[in-house]
Scaffold this motif. Sequence first.
Motif, PDB file in Angstrom:
ATOM      1  N   PRO A 228       0.820  -1.104  -0.036  1.00 31.13           N
ATOM      2  CA  PRO A 228      -0.214   0.343  -0.002  1.00 31.13           C
ATOM      3  C   PRO A 228       0.728   1.470   0.195  1.00 31.13           C
ATOM      4  CG  PRO A 228       0.424  -1.479   2.216  1.00 31.13           C
ATOM      5  CD  PRO A 228       0.709  -1.784   1.547  1.00 31.13           C
ATOM      6  N   LYS A 229       0.315   2.073  -0.074  1.00 30.72           N
ATOM      7  CA  LYS A 229       1.093   3.182  -1.096  1.00 30.72           C
ATOM      8  C   LYS A 229      -0.276   4.274  -0.312  1.00 30.72           C
ATOM      9  CE  LYS A 229       3.842   2.678  -4.232  1.00 30.72           C
ATOM     10  NZ  LYS A 229       4.306   3.334  -5.399  1.00 30.72           N
ATOM     11  N   LEU A 230       0.848   5.482   1.245  1.00 31.64           N
ATOM     12  CA  LEU A 230      -0.155   6.458   1.206  1.00 31.64           C
ATOM     13  C   LEU A 230       0.195   8.235   0.546  1.00 31.64           C
ATOM     14  CD1 LEU A 230      -3.327   7.297   2.663  1.00 31.64           C
ATOM     15  CD2 LEU A 230      -1.293   7.614   4.574  1.00 31.64           C
ATOM     16  N   GLN A 231      -0.495   8.438  -1.012  1.00 31.19           N
ATOM     17  CA  GLN A 231       0.092   9.656  -0.974  1.00 31.19           C
ATOM     18  C   GLN A 231      -0.414  11.385  -0.501  1.00 31.19           C
ATOM     19  OE1 GLN A 231       0.445   9.511  -5.058  1.00 31.19           O
ATOM     20  NE2 GLN A 231       0.105  11.416  -5.430  1.00 31.19           N
ATOM     21  N   TRP A 232       0.665  12.469  -0.734  1.00 29.97           N
ATOM     22  CA  TRP A 232      -0.193  13.779  -0.244  1.00 29.97           C
ATOM     23  C   TRP A 232       0.689  13.787  -1.025  1.00 29.97           C
ATOM     24  CZ3 TRP A 232       2.994  12.501   4.962  1.00 29.97           C
ATOM     25  CH2 TRP A 232       2.508  11.705   6.133  1.00 29.97           C
ATOM     26  N   TYR A 233      -0.129  14.849  -1.923  1.00 28.97           N
ATOM     27  CA  TYR A 233       0.147  16.444  -2.539  1.00 28.97           C
ATOM     28  C   TYR A 233      -0.227  17.550  -1.956  1.00 28.97           C
ATOM     29  CZ  TYR A 233      -0.885  18.676  -6.556  1.00 28.97           C
ATOM     30  OH  TYR A 233      -0.776  19.466  -7.496  1.00 28.97           O
ATOM     31  N   SER A 234       0.696  18.490  -2.443  1.00 35.09           N
ATOM     32  CA  SER A 234      -0.038  20.408  -1.824  1.00 35.09           C
ATOM     33  C   SER A 234       0.684  20.842  -2.969  1.00 35.09           C
ATOM     34  CB  SER A 234       1.202  19.922  -0.514  1.00 35.09           C
ATOM     35  OG  SER A 234       1.155  21.554  -0.286  1.00 35.09           O
ATOM     36  N   GLU A 235      -0.600  21.224  -3.020  1.00 38.94           N
ATOM     37  CA  GLU A 235      -0.041  22.909  -3.706  1.00 38.94           C
ATOM     38  C   GLU A 235      -0.461  24.144  -3.722  1.00 38.94           C
ATOM     39  OE1 GLU A 235      -2.245  22.014  -8.278  1.00 38.94           O
ATOM     40  OE2 GLU A 235      -3.677  23.641  -7.745  1.00 38.94           O
ATOM     41  N   SER A 236       0.915  25.568  -3.750  1.00 35.32           N
ATOM     42  CA  SER A 236       0.651  26.421  -3.506  1.00 35.32           C
ATOM     43  C   SER A 236      -0.142  27.682  -4.914  1.00 35.32           C
ATOM     44  CB  SER A 236       1.482  26.820  -2.763  1.00 35.32           C
ATOM     45  OG  SER A 236       2.223  25.471  -1.745  1.00 35.32           O
ATOM     46  N   TYR A 237      -0.680  28.270  -4.452  1.00 34.53           N
ATOM     47  CA  TYR A 237      -0.990  29.319  -5.330  1.00 34.53           C
ATOM     48  C   TYR A 237      -1.366  30.481  -5.330  1.00 34.53           C
ATOM     49  CZ  TYR A 237      -5.564  27.617  -4.405  1.00 34.53           C
ATOM     50  OH  TYR A 237      -6.720  27.373  -3.585  1.00 34.53           O
ATOM     51  N   HIS A 238      -1.739  31.704  -5.944  1.00 34.80           N
ATOM     52  CA  HIS A 238      -2.063  32.600  -5.831  1.00 34.80           C
ATOM     53  C   HIS A 238      -2.571  33.028  -6.797  1.00 34.80           C
ATOM     54  CE1 HIS A 238       1.455  33.724  -7.076  1.00 34.80           C
ATOM     55  NE2 HIS A 238       1.174  34.230  -7.777  1.00 34.80           N
ATOM     56  N   TYR A 239      -3.933  34.040  -6.783  1.00 37.51           N
ATOM     57  CA  TYR A 239      -4.061  34.996  -7.869  1.00 37.51           C
ATOM     58  C   TYR A 239      -3.572  35.872  -7.563  1.00 37.51           C
ATOM     59  CZ  TYR A 239      -7.725  31.199  -7.136  1.00 37.51           C
ATOM     60  OH  TYR A 239      -9.118  29.732  -7.060  1.00 37.51           O
ATOM     61  N   GLU A 240      -3.454  36.154  -9.473  1.00 34.62           N
ATOM     62  CA  GLU A 240      -3.111  37.882 -10.139  1.00 34.62           C
ATOM     63  C   GLU A 240      -4.023  38.599 -11.201  1.00 34.62           C
ATOM     64  OE1 GLU A 240       0.542  36.944 -11.496  1.00 34.62           O
ATOM     65  OE2 GLU A 240       1.430  36.643 -10.348  1.00 34.62           O
ATOM     66  N   THR A 241      -4.632  39.526 -10.810  1.00 33.60           N
ATOM     67  CA  THR A 241      -5.966  39.933 -11.461  1.00 33.60           C
ATOM     68  C   THR A 241      -4.816  41.378 -12.287  1.00 33.60           C
ATOM     69  OG1 THR A 241      -7.070  40.556  -9.018  1.00 33.60           O
ATOM     70  CG2 THR A 241      -7.417  41.623 -10.745  1.00 33.60           C
ATOM     71  N   THR A 242      -4.806  41.498 -13.437  1.00 35.45           N
ATOM     72  CA  THR A 242      -4.659  42.241 -15.161  1.00 35.45           C
ATOM     73  C   THR A 242      -5.524  42.848 -15.444  1.00 35.45           C
ATOM     74  OG1 THR A 242      -4.317  40.126 -16.329  1.00 35.45           O
ATOM     75  CG2 THR A 242      -2.463  40.316 -15.061  1.00 35.45           C
ATOM     76  N   TYR A 243      -4.890  44.146 -15.668  1.00 36.17           N
ATOM     77  CA  TYR A 243      -6.197  44.833 -16.322  1.00 36.17           C
ATOM     78  C   TYR A 243      -6.167  45.542 -17.718  1.00 36.17           C
ATOM     79  CZ  TYR A 243      -7.317  45.999 -11.555  1.00 36.17           C
ATOM     80  OH  TYR A 243      -7.948  45.719 -10.202  1.00 36.17           O
ATOM     81  N   HIS A 244      -6.937  45.502 -18.340  1.00 37.74           N
ATOM     82  CA  HIS A 244      -6.652  45.369 -19.712  1.00 37.74           C
ATOM     83  C   HIS A 244      -7.547  46.916 -20.323  1.00 37.74           C
ATOM     84  CE1 HIS A 244      -4.565  41.722 -19.969  1.00 37.74           C
ATOM     85  NE2 HIS A 244      -5.506  41.085 -19.454  1.00 37.74           N
TER      86      HIS A 244
END
Length: 355
Positions: free
Chosen positions: A175-191
């Motif tokens: 058996p395997k117990l897998q851990w996953y982590s994703e770090s992120y943020h949001y960016e706002t751009t204006y056009h």
Amino acid sequence: EGRGLEDPLLDGGRVRKKRRFPRPWSALCPLLWWVPCMPNYRFRDSWAYILPLSTTFLMLSHWYYKYQGCTGRSEILPYYPDQPNPYPDHCDITLQDPTDLKFVYECSNICDCSLGCPSDFWVHFFQNFAPYVAIVLYIGYLFEALRCPAARALGNLRSQEEGYKRYLKATGVTPKLQWYSESYHYETTYHTDSNGNTRSETTKVVTSRVTSYFSFTCWKDDSSNFPDVNGILRVHPKDVFGCYDDFTSNKLENDWKTFKRVNNTDTHQHTTQTYHGGKMGDLMLYSDYTPRLLRYTHYVTASLLMASAPFRRYINGISEETELKMKKTFRCIPKDDFGNTGRSCTSDEDMEGYL
């Protein structure tokens, strides 16, 4: 009720009876109430009844209101003082000729269809959009029909001996117990376009993805015994894991918290914990023989014809169902001050899979 005499209607100078018929969609109500009362019914199979009925109803309504001319019409009818308004909800008295004081009925959205005419919105919907909604419902029905537990089990039709071999293979998988982590943020751009209009666009920016596994000393298989097959049996395995003692449980909890804390490197974080224990998938096992109709290709054909519900009733009637628990137990052995393990996993504790 279909023969009830309502207000007399005027049609070309003749008084005729106005028939009241139920709306087409009211026919679905008794059908849907009847579904749970059928033999071998499963609540999870409700979509196999609701989606085909809804699809058929939409296509019949599209044909009825599109090609049978059942739409509201506008008409001018003569006015007779001694006769009631033929269509009180659709006709208004107006003065047609001021010199002769001639009055008429100006009527709009008159419907003489036997099933009645709904509002303009529903007429427009049935005529133009009902086929597209029916196609979406049909695709959803096929997805549900081919992914339901009965279909998955029928796709793995095996003899009892073949099923037991798959069971032994699954119990021997580490058996395997897998851990996953994703770090992120949001960016706002204006056009800004050439007309000076400014619009904003928010995008997700992932800065870190980390995958790790829980480290344990050894594991043990605590799965349920393979069931005896007498006739036809549908087996639904369920993958679970457990900890051998409190030390292992505490280590698992602390390591998981440490993994999330160390890899939380941005504004937001998404983490998952996935267990891989060697699942063998849903099975349909037989002891001696199977009916000729019990084939996956026949079920697919019935599903394409929107007849998967009767086929499921047939499967539920000739087979039994059971859940097979596929459990693996982790164990972590404490280490002394010199980094040596205190006991071997394969000794008195009867643990296997020493790592």
